[in-house]
Structure formats: structure tokens, C-alpha cells
Design a protein around this motif. Structure first.
Motif, PDB file in Angstrom:
ATOM      1  N   ALA A 280      14.463  32.681   3.425  1.00 39.55           N
ATOM      2  CA  ALA A 280      15.850  33.008   3.100  1.00 39.55           C
ATOM      3  C   ALA A 280      16.683  31.738   3.144  1.00 39.55           C
ATOM      4  CB  ALA A 280      16.399  34.039   4.082  1.00 39.55           C
ATOM      5  N   GLY A 281      17.270  31.379   2.016  1.00 38.48           N
ATOM      6  CA  GLY A 281      18.107  30.188   1.962  1.00 38.48           C
ATOM      7  C   GLY A 281      17.369  28.896   1.726  1.00 38.48           C
ATOM      8  N   GLU A 282      16.071  28.947   1.411  1.00 35.04           N
ATOM      9  CA  GLU A 282      15.349  27.710   1.125  1.00 35.04           C
ATOM     10  C   GLU A 282      14.072  27.997   0.338  1.00 35.04           C
ATOM     11  OE1 GLU A 282      14.320  23.692   3.506  1.00 35.04           O
ATOM     12  OE2 GLU A 282      13.282  25.454   4.285  1.00 35.04           O
ATOM     13  N   THR A 283      13.813  27.160  -0.640  1.00 37.27           N
ATOM     14  CA  THR A 283      12.568  27.214  -1.403  1.00 37.27           C
ATOM     15  C   THR A 283      12.002  25.802  -1.492  1.00 37.27           C
ATOM     16  OG1 THR A 283      13.267  29.123  -2.720  1.00 37.27           O
ATOM     17  CG2 THR A 283      11.547  27.743  -3.653  1.00 37.27           C
ATOM     18  N   TYR A 284      10.701  25.697  -1.295  1.00 34.42           N
ATOM     19  CA  TYR A 284      10.016  24.405  -1.386  1.00 34.42           C
ATOM     20  C   TYR A 284       8.847  24.542  -2.350  1.00 34.42           C
ATOM     21  CZ  TYR A 284       6.362  21.020  -0.355  1.00 34.42           C
ATOM     22  OH  TYR A 284       5.379  20.088  -0.486  1.00 34.42           O
ATOM     23  N   PHE A 285       8.624  23.514  -3.172  1.00 34.53           N
ATOM     24  CA  PHE A 285       7.397  23.470  -3.976  1.00 34.53           C
ATOM     25  C   PHE A 285       7.128  22.041  -4.435  1.00 34.53           C
ATOM     26  CE2 PHE A 285      10.850  24.446  -6.933  1.00 34.53           C
ATOM     27  CZ  PHE A 285      10.599  23.645  -8.049  1.00 34.53           C
ATOM     28  N   ARG A 286       5.892  21.808  -4.793  1.00 34.63           N
ATOM     29  CA  ARG A 286       5.497  20.519  -5.360  1.00 34.63           C
ATOM     30  C   ARG A 286       5.588  20.641  -6.879  1.00 34.63           C
ATOM     31  NH1 ARG A 286       0.786  20.157  -3.291  1.00 34.63           N
ATOM     32  NH2 ARG A 286       1.474  18.999  -1.470  1.00 34.63           N
ATOM     33  N   MET A 287       6.291  19.730  -7.519  1.00 32.27           N
ATOM     34  CA  MET A 287       6.489  19.789  -8.962  1.00 32.27           C
ATOM     35  C   MET A 287       5.739  18.650  -9.643  1.00 32.27           C
ATOM     36  SD  MET A 287      10.072  19.965 -11.126  1.00 32.27           S
ATOM     37  CE  MET A 287      10.621  18.286 -10.761  1.00 32.27           C
ATOM     38  N   VAL A 293       4.706  13.279  -9.561  1.00 30.51           N
ATOM     39  CA  VAL A 293       4.797  14.457  -8.705  1.00 30.51           C
ATOM     40  C   VAL A 293       5.986  14.309  -7.768  1.00 30.51           C
ATOM     41  CG1 VAL A 293       3.604  15.848  -6.958  1.00 30.51           C
ATOM     42  CG2 VAL A 293       2.298  14.805  -8.831  1.00 30.51           C
ATOM     43  N   ALA A 294       6.715  15.413  -7.586  1.00 36.13           N
ATOM     44  CA  ALA A 294       7.901  15.384  -6.721  1.00 36.13           C
ATOM     45  C   ALA A 294       7.873  16.568  -5.776  1.00 36.13           C
ATOM     46  CB  ALA A 294       9.176  15.422  -7.563  1.00 36.13           C
ATOM     47  N   GLU A 295       8.445  16.378  -4.597  1.00 37.22           N
ATOM     48  CA  GLU A 295       8.591  17.461  -3.623  1.00 37.22           C
ATOM     49  C   GLU A 295      10.000  18.032  -3.764  1.00 37.22           C
ATOM     50  OE1 GLU A 295       5.930  18.224  -1.703  1.00 37.22           O
ATOM     51  OE2 GLU A 295       4.803  16.550  -2.570  1.00 37.22           O
ATOM     52  N   ILE A 296      10.092  19.279  -4.203  1.00 33.89           N
ATOM     53  CA  ILE A 296      11.384  19.898  -4.461  1.00 33.89           C
ATOM     54  C   ILE A 296      11.757  20.825  -3.312  1.00 33.89           C
ATOM     55  CG2 ILE A 296      12.688  21.460  -5.974  1.00 33.89           C
ATOM     56  CD1 ILE A 296      12.161  18.825  -7.319  1.00 33.89           C
ATOM     57  N   ARG A 297      12.944  20.620  -2.761  1.00 33.88           N
ATOM     58  CA  ARG A 297      13.533  21.545  -1.785  1.00 33.88           C
ATOM     59  C   ARG A 297      14.894  21.981  -2.323  1.00 33.88           C
ATOM     60  NH1 ARG A 297      11.084  22.017   3.101  1.00 33.88           N
ATOM     61  NH2 ARG A 297       9.536  20.434   3.647  1.00 33.88           N
ATOM     62  N   SER A 298      15.150  23.266  -2.248  1.00 30.55           N
ATOM     63  CA  SER A 298      16.414  23.784  -2.765  1.00 30.55           C
ATOM     64  C   SER A 298      16.912  24.917  -1.885  1.00 30.55           C
ATOM     65  CB  SER A 298      16.218  24.307  -4.196  1.00 30.55           C
ATOM     66  OG  SER A 298      17.349  25.037  -4.638  1.00 30.55           O
ATOM     67  N   PRO A 299      18.229  25.043  -1.725  1.00 29.92           N
ATOM     68  CA  PRO A 299      18.776  26.177  -0.968  1.00 29.92           C
ATOM     69  C   PRO A 299      18.704  27.491  -1.733  1.00 29.92           C
ATOM     70  CG  PRO A 299      20.550  24.808  -1.812  1.00 29.92           C
ATOM     71  CD  PRO A 299      19.272  24.076  -2.105  1.00 29.92           C
ATOM     72  N   LEU A 300      18.309  27.436  -3.002  1.00 28.83           N
ATOM     73  CA  LEU A 300      18.137  28.669  -3.772  1.00 28.83           C
ATOM     74  C   LEU A 300      16.839  29.346  -3.345  1.00 28.83           C
ATOM     75  CD1 LEU A 300      19.206  27.506  -7.344  1.00 28.83           C
ATOM     76  CD2 LEU A 300      20.610  28.381  -5.472  1.00 28.83           C
ATOM     77  N   THR A 301      16.822  30.667  -3.379  1.00 27.26           N
ATOM     78  CA  THR A 301      15.701  31.429  -2.836  1.00 27.26           C
ATOM     79  C   THR A 301      14.944  32.147  -3.936  1.00 27.26           C
ATOM     80  OG1 THR A 301      16.947  31.794  -0.797  1.00 27.26           O
ATOM     81  CG2 THR A 301      15.046  33.209  -1.167  1.00 27.26           C
ATOM     82  N   GLY A 302      13.599  32.139  -3.832  1.00 26.11           N
ATOM     83  CA  GLY A 302      12.802  33.041  -4.648  1.00 26.11           C
ATOM     84  C   GLY A 302      12.029  32.393  -5.776  1.00 26.11           C
ATOM     85  N   ARG A 303      10.996  33.124  -6.201  1.00 20.83           N
ATOM     86  CA  ARG A 303      10.132  32.658  -7.276  1.00 20.83           C
ATOM     87  C   ARG A 303      10.906  32.494  -8.588  1.00 20.83           C
ATOM     88  NH1 ARG A 303       4.473  32.441  -7.823  1.00 20.83           N
ATOM     89  NH2 ARG A 303       4.408  33.065  -5.646  1.00 20.83           N
TER      90      ARG A 303
END
Length: 496
Positions: A280-287, A293-303
Motif C-alpha cells: 500500500a503506497g509503494e510499488t517496486y520493480f526492475r525495468m 536496467v533500472a530499479e523503479i520505486r513509485s508511491p503509486l500502487t498496483g500492477r
């Protein structure tokens, strides 16, 4: 600008020259000022040709019409007036507006976003990324319009061409070099974006919606695909397409004249998400991208927001942003109003307001909610309704989607418009009943929101779906103030 010069930029069937100067362009006779050009065009529910006399009475200096009868009558009654007969009223409106406002679209790199779900968030994200590197932007979309930082109201997802060109002109005057637009299927089919050169076109997905207008999914898809063919312009330089979506894969297979960038989670995507983690309040993924390649962190939630972030990142990269700039902008991305918007609560119940108004969007929303409550053993309570005067076939589908994923469904009114709210509820209820999930019906939306929140216990998540950012409810003969977030916040305050 001289009327005769305006004529040179329109495709006309007949015309009457005049030395008169044109001060502005209008398609609504009520907005005409002395010296304006009035473009009278036939629409789906109204015919602007009925208002030619009213426009002239307001001071119109010239008239463009798509009716031969109206043109002949105009020439007989007002022989000295500048006039033109055209085949396509909306194309003429775009051409005349471009001429009068000085072709501002030539000074902006335009990114257009289309699809059923995700347009608004993707557009907001892309504009945010572009602004993060110092570029001034025009943003035109469902929630609001931005003109080089100034926030304005958005009456439509995609306005008429005249209004778009005026916004572009205001943006250019304020130093904007980029524009980001949501382009709806209605606008593409009605050619409200005629003559706008698109630099980057984005396709998010396609699921059932707007069949009341388009008739079939194939016609709906064809309307969306027009963005990638060019609407009175060459195709976009670059197409960013979600190829995990079946319609996106079809679209990508037919793109020949644009550079194609695929995004998604499949192995062949150019912008690919891996190792996804959501809270809740955070999404992480490798792009993975063509730039590395980048490590993405965002306060947006969900697939769904993983897809939105991929789309915006690919478009930002196409507009020249470096990978580290995209990473920084994604981390700083703000919550988009009415898109998985969490209403502050202190009683252990999570309340979320979201715009989901199709069965696919509702299913994705509930899936995300289920993932978020799994660890704490909570329930998912879903409140939704269906819009009136819109595609009726999706109502039972939305009911099934809500029932299949929720522990409790609260079925209420959305924007009933001219329809009977109880009849709309009955059609959606049929789908819920197929799932056997407990369902409460309450026509009054404010009471329904209170029921849903008061039914929740510590650890539960309440979804309030359908209206999102909207601030009014459209009833039979009027629109009344209504804000899901404000109503939910009021209930939570009462509970304490």
C-alpha cells in the motif's frame, strides 16, 4: 487574420471571399464576438447550422458550414459575408482554428495517449517526467488541464479542436515545448484531433466500454487505432504499445511507418517489468529497457500502475530523457486524483476511491485490494454503480467482476443521467447474484458509502469505485455536487 487567408488553409467545396479580418473562431453561437468566424457543423445530437443566424446577430464576420442548404441560404440573405461550404465540419474547424491561432502545434512535441484504462495516470506521469527535467508542458485530460503549470478545468477528456489549439497557443506563449493529451475514442473518430502532428503515441489497453457509441469492439478498436495511422497527419514518429494486451499486440503487428516500442511483462517487451513488489503506497520493480536496467520505486500502487509507469517511461525515453532521470521522476510521482486514492483513516480500515468504471478496471482494482489485505487477513468490500445512458451490456459484467473478487458488494447509483437508477442497479445485480457473494443495494450513493464503511472492520479495505475524481453526480435533469472522497472522509470522521 484576413478571411481570404483563412480560406487558403481549408478544404472547401464553395466559398465567398471577403476582405474582412477574423478576430477568432467559434463553434458555439453563444460564444461569438464581433469579428469571429463561426463554424457551423452537424454533430451527433445537435446541428450547428441551426444557429447561423444567431451567430451573425452576435457579430460573426464569416461563416463556415457543412450544409449546402445552409450555404445557399446564407449567400442569399448575407451576400457580402465571408462564407464557405465544406464537406467535413470538424476538419474545417481544426484547419481554421490552426490558421487563426498561428499553428501553435508546430511548436510543441505532442504525445497522445489512448486506451480504455490508464490514460489519465499515464498522461500525468509522462507530464511529470517531462517537467522534472525543466520542460514546460501542456496537459489535456480527463481530470484537469495544465498550461505551463497553470491548472484549468477539463470539461471533456479531449476537447473540440478549436479549444485544443487555443490551449496549445496559450502554452506556447508561456514557453511550453511539450504537450501530452489523452485522446478518447470518441475524439479520434469524430476527428476532434484533426491535423495535430503526434510525436509519440501510446496505447494502454482495450476492454469493453463505449459500445453504446461504437457498436462493436472492432469499431471501438478501429477508433483507437486512428491515433497510430495519423488523423490528417502522417503517423507518429514513435508508437509505445502495451503488447501484453491482445488488442495492443494486434496494433503492434500492423505498425509499419512508426518506430515501435513494446512495453509489458512478457519477454519480448522493449520496456519490461520484472521482480515486481507491491505494498500500500509503494510499488517496486526492475525495468529492462534499450538503455539498460533500472530499479523503479513509485508511491503509486498496483500492477496497473506498473503498466502506466512502463508506458510513461518509454514515452519519456522517446522524448530524450535519460534512464536516471526517469527513475528519479518515477520516485517523485504524485498520486493522481481519483486513481487508487486512499482516504485518510485512523480506525484500521483502508478506504480507497478509484475511477474504475468497466468490468476489467474493476477486476484489476479488486485484485490489487485482495493482494493488499492478504497479509492482515482482511476483507474486500466493493461499492460500485453503473452509468446511465451508456453501454448497458457491461452492467452484469461489472456485477460479476465485483462479486467474484469481493467479500461484500454494495451496489448503488453512479451517474444515472436520464435512466431510472433502480433499473440500472437491477441489471448490475444480476451479475453479482451469479457469484453468490453477499450484496447490499442502496440507491442513495452517500448512504451506500456510509453502509460500506460502517460494515468494515479493522484490516478491511473498502473500494469506492466508478466516479473517482468527479465532483458532481449526473441525475435526470441536473448535476448535483458529489465527491466520493469528501463523503467517505465525512463518514470516517463520524466513526472516529
Amino acid at each position: 487574420m484576413n478571411w481570404n487567408d483563412v480560406l487558403c488553409e481549408m478544404a472547401t467545396l464553395k466559398c465567398a471571399e471577403s476582405p474582412v479580418e477574423i478576430a477568432g473562431v467559434q463553434y458555439d453561437s453563444r460564444r461569438v464576438h464581433p469579428g469571429d468566424l463561426f463554424v457551423a457543423m452537424r454533430g451527433g445530437s445537435a446541428d450547428g447550422n441551426r444557429f447561423i443566424d444567431a451567430a451573425i446577430a452576435q457579430g460573426a464576420a464569416a461563416v463556415v458550414t457543412d450544409s449546402s442548404e445552409a450555404y445557399e441560404a446564407l449567400r442569399q440573405k448575407h451576400g457580402s459575408l465571408g462564407a464557405a461550404l465544406v464537406e467535413h465540419g470538424r476538419r474545417a474547424l481544426a484547419e481554421a482554428s490552426s490558421a487563426v491561432f498561428g499553428h501553435p502545434q508546430k511548436h510543441l512535441a505532442l504525445s497522445g495517449v489512448t486506451g480504455t484504462n490508464g490514460k489519465t495516470t499515464t498522461a500525468f506521469l509522462l507530464e511529470s517526467m517531462l517537467r522534472s527535467v525543466g520542460r514546460r508542458c501542456v496537459l489535456i485530460g480527463t481530470i484537469e488541464t495544465h498550461v505551463a503549470g497553470e491548472v484549468r478545468q477539463s470539461p471533456h477528456t479531449t476537447p473540440e479542436s478549436r479549444d485544443v489549439v487555443e490551449l496549445f497557443a496559450d502554452g506556447v506563449k508561456a514557453g511550453a515545448s511539450e504537450a501530452v493529451m489523452e485522446m478518447s475514442s470518441h475524439a479520434l473518430e469524430q476527428e476532434r484531433v484533426w491535423g495535430l502532428p503526434v510525436e509519440v503515441a501510446i496505447f494502454t489497453n482495450l476492454t469493453q466500454d463505449h459500445l453504446d457509441y461504437h457498436g462493436t469492439m472492432e469499431q471501438y478498436f478501429a477508433a483507437k487505432a486512428r491515433l497510430f495511422e495519423g488523423v490528417g497527419t502522417p503517423p507518429p514518429r514513435l508508437a509505445v504499445v502495451n503488447t501484453d494486451d491482445p488488442y495492443g499486440a494486434r496494433l503492434a503487428a500492423g505498425i509499419e511507418r512508426s518506430q515501435l516500442v513494446r512495453y509489458g511483462m512478457s519477454a519480448d517487451a522493449d520496456f519490461r517489468a520484472e521482480s515486481i513488489q507491491m505494498h500500500a503506497g509503494e510499488t517496486y520493480f526492475r525495468m529492462s529497457t534499450p538503455a539498460g536496467v533500472a530499479e523503479i520505486r513509485s508511491p503509486l500502487t498496483g500492477r496497473v500502475n506498473v503498466y502506466n509507469l512502463l508506458a510513461a517511461s518509454a514515452a519519456a525515453w522517446a522524448r530524450g530523457l535519460k534512464l536516471d532521470e526517469i527513475v528519479q521522476a518515477a520516485a517523485a510521482s504524485a498520486q493522481v486524483p481519483g486513481r487508487f486514492e486512499v482516504v485518510p483513516s485512523t480506525n484500521g480500515v483502508t478506504v480507497v476511491v478509484d475511477y474504475a468504471h468497466t468490468d476489467d478496471a474493476l477486476r484489476n482494482l479488486i485484485t490489487l485490494a485482495r493482494e493488499l489485505v492478504r497479509e492482515r487477513g482482511g476483507r474486500v468490500i466493493t461499492l460500485f454503480g453503473c452509468g446511465g445512458d451508456r453501454d448497458r451490456t457491461k452492467r452484469p459484467r461489472m456485477g460479476r467482476a465485483a462479486g467474484e473478487g469481493s467479500d461484500l458488494v454494495v451496489l448503488t447509483s453512479d451517474n444515472p443521467r436520464s435512466e431510472d437508477p433502480s433499473a440500472i442497479i437491477a441489471e448490475a445485480l444480476a451479475g453479482v447474484k451469479e457469484t453468490g457473494t453477499e450484496c447490499i443495494t442502496e440507491e442513495n450513493r452517500a448512504k451506500a458509502i456510509a453502509l460500506a464503511i460502517r460494515a468494515a472492520q479493522h484490516g478491511d479495505l473498502v473500494l469506492i469505485a466508478g466516479k473517482g475524481h468527479e465532483k458532481v453526480q449526473e441525475l435526470k435533469n441536473k448535476a448535483v455536487p458529489f465527491d466520493d472522497v469528501a463523503v467517505a472522509a465525512g463518514v470516517l470522521k463520524e466513526i472516529g
